[in-house]
Design a protein around this motif. Structure first.
Motif, short mmCIF file in Angstrom:
data_model
loop_
_atom_site.label_atom_id
_atom_site.label_comp_id
_atom_site.label_asym_id
_atom_site.label_seq_id
_atom_site.Cartn_x
_atom_site.Cartn_y
_atom_site.Cartn_z
N ALA A 237 47.26 21.33 25.43
CA ALA A 237 48.26 22.30 25.89
C ALA A 237 48.18 22.51 27.39
CB ALA A 237 48.09 23.63 25.16
N LEU B 148 49.57 19.33 29.01
CA LEU B 148 51.02 19.28 28.83
C LEU B 148 51.72 20.27 29.75
CD1 LEU B 148 53.30 17.91 27.22
CD2 LEU B 148 53.07 19.76 25.55
N ALA B 149 51.17 21.46 29.89
CA ALA B 149 51.76 22.47 30.78
C ALA B 149 51.71 22.02 32.24
CB ALA B 149 51.01 23.80 30.63
N SER B 150 50.78 21.14 32.56
CA SER B 150 50.60 20.70 33.94
C SER B 150 51.39 19.45 34.28
CB SER B 150 49.11 20.44 34.20
OG SER B 150 48.36 21.61 33.91
N ASP C 201 54.96 17.14 34.40
CA ASP C 201 56.42 17.20 34.44
C ASP C 201 56.94 16.08 33.55
OD1 ASP C 201 59.00 17.90 35.18
OD2 ASP C 201 58.98 16.56 36.92
N ARG D 196 54.81 14.54 27.05
CA ARG D 196 55.12 14.57 25.61
C ARG D 196 53.81 14.67 24.84
NH1 ARG D 196 57.33 10.15 27.83
NH2 ARG D 196 56.09 8.73 26.59
N TYR E 89 52.69 22.18 21.89
CA TYR E 89 53.92 22.37 22.66
C TYR E 89 54.18 23.86 22.90
CZ TYR E 89 58.84 22.39 23.84
OH TYR E 89 60.04 22.63 24.47
N ARG E 90 54.06 24.67 21.87
CA ARG E 90 54.33 26.11 22.02
C ARG E 90 53.32 26.78 22.94
NH1 ARG E 90 55.94 27.44 15.77
NH2 ARG E 90 58.06 26.61 15.91
N ALA F 86 51.63 25.33 25.34
CA ALA F 86 51.88 24.82 26.69
C ALA F 86 53.02 25.59 27.36
CB ALA F 86 52.19 23.33 26.65
N ARG F 87 54.00 25.99 26.58
CA ARG F 87 55.14 26.74 27.15
C ARG F 87 54.72 28.11 27.66
NH1 ARG F 87 60.42 26.41 23.58
NH2 ARG F 87 60.71 28.22 24.89
N GLU F 88 53.61 28.64 27.13
CA GLU F 88 53.13 29.96 27.55
C GLU F 88 52.22 29.90 28.77
OE1 GLU F 88 51.18 31.85 24.29
OE2 GLU F 88 52.82 31.47 22.90
N SER G 22 50.80 28.49 32.60
CA SER G 22 51.17 27.95 33.91
C SER G 22 50.44 26.61 34.08
CB SER G 22 50.72 28.90 35.02
OG SER G 22 51.32 30.15 34.87
#
Length: 61
Positions: free
Chosen positions: A19, A22-24, A26, A29, A44-45, A47-49, A51
Motif C-alpha cells: 500500500a 502503491l501510494a508512492s 504514479d 497497479r 488499493y483502498r 493506498a488511497r488513504e 500520502s
C-alpha cells in the motif's frame, strides 16, 4: 501482492508495504500473488488513504 509501476517493473510485498509503495507510485497497479481473496482491493483502498512515502508515520498502527 505484486506492485507494478507504469514501466512494468515490479516487486512483491505484504499488504502494508504494498500500500505504501502503491501510494508512492504514479500509475502503479496491484496484483494478488497469494493470500486471501480481496487482498489486492485492501491494498488499493489503503493506498488511497496514504500520502506518498507515508510509511514512517502513517502506518504505525
Amino acid at each position: 501482492m505484486r506492485i507494478v509501476d507504469r514501466a512494468g517493473a515490479s516487486t512483491a510485498g505484504c499488504i502494508l508495504h504494498g500500500a505504501v509503495l502503491l501510494a508512492s507510485l504514479d500509475g502503479g497497479r496491484v496484483y494478488l500473488l497469494n493470500g486471501p481473496a480481496g487482498s489486492a482491493i485492501a491494498v488499493y483502498r489503503l493506498a488511497r488513504e496514504l500520502s506518498a512515502f507515508d510509511f514512517p508515520r502513517g502506518l504505525g498502527r
